[in-house]
Design a protein around this motif. Structure first.
Motif, short mmCIF file in Angstrom:
data_model
loop_
_atom_site.label_atom_id
_atom_site.label_comp_id
_atom_site.label_asym_id
_atom_site.label_seq_id
_atom_site.Cartn_x
_atom_site.Cartn_y
_atom_site.Cartn_z
N GLN A 61 0.83 -1.21 0.00
CA GLN A 61 0.00 0.00 0.00
C GLN A 61 0.87 1.25 0.00
OE1 GLN A 61 -2.72 0.19 3.27
NE2 GLN A 61 -3.62 2.13 2.63
N ARG A 62 0.48 2.22 -0.82
CA ARG A 62 1.17 3.51 -0.82
C ARG A 62 0.62 4.37 0.32
NH1 ARG A 62 0.57 4.24 -7.33
NH2 ARG A 62 2.78 4.40 -7.90
N PRO A 63 1.46 4.76 1.29
CA PRO A 63 0.94 5.58 2.39
C PRO A 63 0.47 6.96 1.96
CG PRO A 63 2.98 4.48 3.02
CD PRO A 63 2.83 4.29 1.55
N GLY A 64 1.03 7.49 0.87
CA GLY A 64 0.59 8.79 0.39
C GLY A 64 1.13 9.97 1.17
N ARG A 65 2.21 9.76 1.90
CA ARG A 65 2.75 10.84 2.74
C ARG A 65 3.80 11.69 2.06
NH1 ARG A 65 4.93 8.29 8.11
NH2 ARG A 65 5.99 6.91 6.64
N TYR A 72 9.71 2.66 4.12
CA TYR A 72 8.61 1.84 3.58
C TYR A 72 7.89 2.58 2.46
CZ TYR A 72 4.16 -0.44 2.97
OH TYR A 72 3.07 -1.05 2.41
N ASP A 73 7.63 3.87 2.65
CA ASP A 73 6.98 4.67 1.61
C ASP A 73 7.78 4.62 0.32
OD1 ASP A 73 6.37 5.60 4.33
OD2 ASP A 73 5.16 7.16 3.37
N LEU A 74 9.11 4.75 0.44
CA LEU A 74 9.98 4.72 -0.72
C LEU A 74 9.94 3.36 -1.40
CD1 LEU A 74 13.00 6.57 0.90
CD2 LEU A 74 11.57 7.50 -0.92
N GLY A 82 16.86 -0.60 -6.91
CA GLY A 82 18.26 -0.22 -6.98
C GLY A 82 18.77 0.43 -5.71
N PHE A 83 17.93 1.25 -5.09
CA PHE A 83 18.38 1.95 -3.89
C PHE A 83 17.18 2.54 -3.18
CE2 PHE A 83 20.02 5.51 -1.40
CZ PHE A 83 21.14 4.96 -0.80
N ILE A 84 17.19 2.45 -1.86
CA ILE A 84 16.21 3.11 -0.98
C ILE A 84 17.02 3.83 0.09
CG2 ILE A 84 14.34 2.81 0.68
CD1 ILE A 84 13.45 2.10 -2.11
N GLY A 85 16.79 5.13 0.27
CA GLY A 85 17.54 5.85 1.29
C GLY A 85 16.78 7.04 1.84
N VAL A 86 16.83 7.18 3.15
CA VAL A 86 16.19 8.30 3.85
C VAL A 86 17.30 9.17 4.43
CG1 VAL A 86 14.64 8.97 5.74
CG2 VAL A 86 14.16 6.91 4.39
N VAL A 87 17.20 10.48 4.26
CA VAL A 87 18.23 11.37 4.81
C VAL A 87 18.14 11.35 6.34
CG1 VAL A 87 18.31 12.86 2.76
CG2 VAL A 87 16.69 13.39 4.61
N PHE A 107 11.04 -4.63 4.07
CA PHE A 107 10.79 -5.60 3.01
C PHE A 107 9.72 -6.60 3.44
CE2 PHE A 107 15.00 -4.38 1.16
CZ PHE A 107 14.55 -4.13 -0.12
N THR A 108 9.76 -7.01 4.69
CA THR A 108 8.73 -7.92 5.19
C THR A 108 7.36 -7.25 5.15
OG1 THR A 108 10.30 -9.06 6.64
CG2 THR A 108 7.97 -9.26 7.18
N LYS A 109 7.29 -6.02 5.58
CA LYS A 109 6.03 -5.27 5.57
C LYS A 109 5.49 -5.10 4.16
CE LYS A 109 4.06 -0.83 7.08
NZ LYS A 109 4.37 0.47 7.74
N ALA A 110 6.38 -4.93 3.19
CA ALA A 110 5.97 -4.74 1.79
C ALA A 110 5.76 -6.08 1.07
CB ALA A 110 7.02 -3.92 1.06
N ARG A 111 5.82 -7.18 1.80
CA ARG A 111 5.51 -8.52 1.27
C ARG A 111 6.56 -9.01 0.28
NH1 ARG A 111 -0.97 -7.50 0.12
NH2 ARG A 111 -1.54 -6.92 2.24
N TYR A 112 7.80 -8.69 0.57
CA TYR A 112 8.91 -9.23 -0.20
C TYR A 112 9.45 -10.45 0.53
CZ TYR A 112 9.75 -5.35 -3.53
OH TYR A 112 9.68 -4.44 -4.55
N PRO A 113 9.31 -11.66 0.01
CA PRO A 113 9.85 -12.83 0.70
C PRO A 113 11.34 -13.00 0.43
CG PRO A 113 8.73 -13.51 -1.30
CD PRO A 113 8.53 -12.02 -1.19
#
Length: 298
Positions: free
Chosen positions: A142-146, A245-247, A230-235, A278-284
């Motif tokens: 789900q997209r949180p939309g934040r 998770y949003d990213l 490829g990459f997920i990063g939060v400042v 990844f678990t929350k986003a249903r990536y096994p």
């Protein structure tokens, strides 16, 4: 014991590579990987293959990026070490293992034999990673939309964001790059990887809060084997809000909207927050990857 013969392969004898047993099911792990025949090497004893390795790179690379298939026959760890030690390319070794390799005694013994050979060749353990594969049957996260996601044409924006993100990173490869060359090197290595991928530069996205502050970046890409995160990063100043998770959710949707029928990803064992996302986003977890850094040459 008879003498060992180490040799490269070519198209005429590439079939020799397939004569060694495959207890860790590497063939399944590399079903979408394309290995060049002349980047494969084997160790033979009495004409039989007792160790093998396949180096890998992109279709336009003139030298391999890593060696990602490495096997030794039972009791032939020394042969495997010699195969790695004498190779013309001293690059990172990746061992892609079944997710349950620690629980199965046969798989564990096979994996540890390869670890021993790598260490005997002078390689050092760098990191253990989870490998993920999302498929449509898992359901889209789900997209949180934040956050407000935007394309950004200026590489300098990504470079500076990467420097900030890596200033507090948990990623072993980034920490190694920082140790060897500082934050600039770590950021540049990421940019070089994004550019190396054959997917469009226009896919790279920044993400902003409702207040207009940069929250982070996500990079959906296609590598030579298919679509991946490829990459997920939060400042740093935006951490603690769950924005990773949003990213990740946006990155998954982005790739699916462009035709992806699966999405692969990876994160270090020690990166507990990202693994939870990844678990929350249903990536096994489908496999695990053990990375060894090559021996340092004086």
């Amino acid at each position: 014991m008879t003498d060992l013969v180490i040799r490269a392969l070519d198209e005429s004898d590439a079939h020799l590579f397939d004569t060694l047993q495959d207890p860790l099911d590497a063939r399944a792990a590399h079903r979408l990987t394309r290995h060049r025949a002349d980047w494969k090497r084997v160790a033979l004893r009495d004409g039989e293959v007792v160790a093998r390795a396949a180096w890998w790179g992109g279709p336009d690379d003139t030298e391999p990026v890593n060696v990602n298939w490495f096997d030794v026959a039972e009791g032939e760890e020394d042969a495997g070490a010699e195969l790695l030690r004498t190779a013309p390319w001293q690059v990172e070794l990746e061992l892609n293992l079944p997710a349950d390799w620690r629980e199965d005694a046969r798989l564990r013994a096979a994996a540890e034999a390869r670890f021993s050979a790598a260490r005997a060749a002078g390689h050092e353990l760098l990191v253990e990673r989870y490998l993920y594969r999302w498929t449509p049957d898992r359901g889209l996260p789900q997209r949180p939309g934040r956050l407000d996601f935007r394309a950004e044409p200026d590489d300098a924006v990504f470079f500076e964001a990467l420097r900030r993100i890596h200033s507090v990173t948990l990623d072993a490869h980034s920490l190694k790059a920082i140790q060897e060359g500082g934050l600039d090197r770590a950021a540049q290595e990421e940019l070089d990887f994004f550019r190396w991928c054959p997917s469009p530069r226009e896919w790279w996205q920044t993400a902003y809060t409702t207040a207009g502050d940069l929250a982070g970046i996500h990079i959906p890409v296609h590598n030579p084997a298919g679509p991946c995160v490829g990459f997920i990063g939060v400042v740093p100043e935006q951490r603690g809000h769950g924005y990773a998770y949003d990213l990740l959710a946006e990155c998954t949707h982005f790739l699916v909207e462009r035709g992806a029928e699966f999405v692969t990803a990876a994160t270090d064992h020690g990166n507990f927050p990202m693994a939870a996302n990844f678990t929350k986003a249903r990536y096994p977890v489908v496999r695990e990857r053990i990375n060894f850094a090559p021996a340092r040459r004086e």
